[in-house]
Motif scaffolding. Structure first.
Motif, mmCIF file in Angstrom:
data_model
loop_
_atom_site.group_PDB
_atom_site.id
_atom_site.type_symbol
_atom_site.label_atom_id
_atom_site.label_comp_id
_atom_site.label_asym_id
_atom_site.label_seq_id
_atom_site.Cartn_x
_atom_site.Cartn_y
_atom_site.Cartn_z
ATOM 1 N N ASN A 80 -10.418 -37.089 14.744
ATOM 2 C CA ASN A 80 -11.058 -36.146 13.582
ATOM 3 C C ASN A 80 -10.135 -35.022 13.062
ATOM 4 O O ASN A 80 -9.513 -34.389 13.037
ATOM 5 C CB ASN A 80 -11.838 -35.185 14.097
ATOM 6 C CG ASN A 80 -13.586 -35.437 14.460
ATOM 7 O OD1 ASN A 80 -13.587 -36.955 13.418
ATOM 8 N ND2 ASN A 80 -13.634 -35.771 15.404
ATOM 9 N N TYR A 115 -13.561 -30.694 12.101
ATOM 10 C CA TYR A 115 -15.530 -31.318 12.816
ATOM 11 C C TYR A 115 -15.242 -32.714 11.955
ATOM 12 O O TYR A 115 -14.479 -33.009 10.042
ATOM 13 C CB TYR A 115 -16.171 -29.978 12.187
ATOM 14 C CG TYR A 115 -16.296 -29.309 13.173
ATOM 15 C CD1 TYR A 115 -16.907 -29.755 14.147
ATOM 16 C CD2 TYR A 115 -15.800 -27.851 12.685
ATOM 17 C CE1 TYR A 115 -16.884 -28.513 14.798
ATOM 18 C CE2 TYR A 115 -15.797 -27.068 14.235
ATOM 19 C CZ TYR A 115 -16.420 -27.137 14.701
ATOM 20 O OH TYR A 115 -16.780 -25.999 16.269
ATOM 21 N N ASP A 133 -17.481 -34.136 10.326
ATOM 22 C CA ASP A 133 -18.161 -33.990 8.992
ATOM 23 C C ASP A 133 -17.577 -34.198 7.727
ATOM 24 O O ASP A 133 -18.084 -32.880 6.961
ATOM 25 C CB ASP A 133 -19.909 -33.592 8.922
ATOM 26 C CG ASP A 133 -19.752 -32.154 9.541
ATOM 27 O OD1 ASP A 133 -19.155 -32.039 10.198
ATOM 28 O OD2 ASP A 133 -21.099 -31.823 10.119
ATOM 29 N N THR A 134 -17.107 -33.234 8.135
ATOM 30 C CA THR A 134 -15.739 -32.096 6.865
ATOM 31 C C THR A 134 -14.761 -33.351 6.162
ATOM 32 O O THR A 134 -14.559 -34.016 6.860
ATOM 33 C CB THR A 134 -15.441 -31.444 7.797
ATOM 34 O OG1 THR A 134 -14.029 -32.069 8.339
ATOM 35 C CG2 THR A 134 -15.180 -30.303 8.515
ATOM 36 N N THR A 135 -14.907 -32.600 5.233
ATOM 37 C CA THR A 135 -14.642 -34.461 3.878
ATOM 38 C C THR A 135 -12.679 -32.894 3.829
ATOM 39 O O THR A 135 -13.023 -32.124 4.255
ATOM 40 C CB THR A 135 -14.883 -32.944 2.129
ATOM 41 O OG1 THR A 135 -14.604 -32.822 2.272
ATOM 42 C CG2 THR A 135 -16.630 -34.055 2.330
#
Length: 253
Positions: A122, A126, A128-130
């Protein structure tokens, strides 16, 4: 031709793993609506040209050709977490093996620690971040976490070093020590009112810079110049960046 030396500096400059905690309203940071965790490691360096970066005076050159996951850590402040209001300092040593009379410049920015052990997938964000969120978070942290040359006896910071801009140094010895103070400015009022955190001239310079139309979106979420816009930007930082470090570039002039 100028010679350039680059370094990644772990945010807290500690040899051990350090926790980076985002707190809920119960501890006074109400714009953080949830409690998430993050961490950081120490400093690592990469080099090009003859200049060296040393962790300690008369130490070995800790530079590598390219940043990598196995870079050496740079010892320093032994904090256990970082949040708005946290501060610290670090010293690095620039050594010229050829001569004592030289000048150099350095540039500091805050970036994601893509080499944090166990989190390389990652790249320090985080999961789930774009990409857009990541870009915005990095923009905000570089406006909220500020660098200075001095910490005064009254506790204020002065000699603002704008992130991403070149700072000139004329060496007085073959090995030149450079100390940098950093502080994550916690409140809008610390910059845009009569706060006691930053010396008045520097506070006015910072307010003018980030209060300008050109740079509003760096410090404020959606370019909203207000305490709310400042706090929202901190929330974006805390929910997007998981591991951070300083990116240092030194160049001989």
């Amino acid at each position: 031709m100028s010679k350039k030396t680059s370094a990644f500096v772990g945010l807290l400059l500690a040899a051990a793993m350090i926790a980076f905690a985002i707190f809920a309203a119960s501890v006074g940071f109400s714009w953080f609506t949830n409690s998430v965790g993050a961490s950081a490691t120490g400093m690592s360096v990469s080099a090009k040209g003859s200049l060296e970066i040393r962790a300690v005076s008369d130490g070995t050159n800790i530079a590598v050709m390219q940043p990598s996951a196995d870079m050496k850590h740079f010892g320093g402040a032994n904090l256990t977490r970082i949040r708005p209001g946290e501060s610290g300092s670090f010293t690095f040593y620039v050594y010229n093996p050829d001569r004592a009379d030289f000048s150099f410049s350095y540039v500091l920015t805050v970036t994601n620690n893509e080499f944090f052990p166990g989190d390389t997938k990652n790249k320090g964000f985080y999961a789930d971040t774009t990409e857009a969120m990541q870009k915005e978070a990095l923009q905000h942290i570089n406006a909220h976490l500020l660098f200075f040359r001095e910490k005064n006896t009254d506790g204020t910071y002065s000699g603002w070093i704008p992130g991403g801009q070149s700072e000139q140094v004329k060496a007085t010895a073959q090995e030149q020590a450079v100390t940098v103070y950093w502080v994550w400015v916690p409140w809008y009022s610390d910059i845009f009112a009569s706060g006691a955190l930053i010396a008045e001239k520097d506070r006015a310079d910072i307010a003018a810079y980030y209060g300008s139309k050109e740079h509003l979106s760096e410090m404020f979420e959606s370019g909203e110049k207000s305490g709310d816009g400042y706090n929202k930007a901190d929330y974006i930082i805390g929910t997007t960046l998981r591991h951070m470090c300083f990116d240092l570039t030194v160049q001989e002039e």
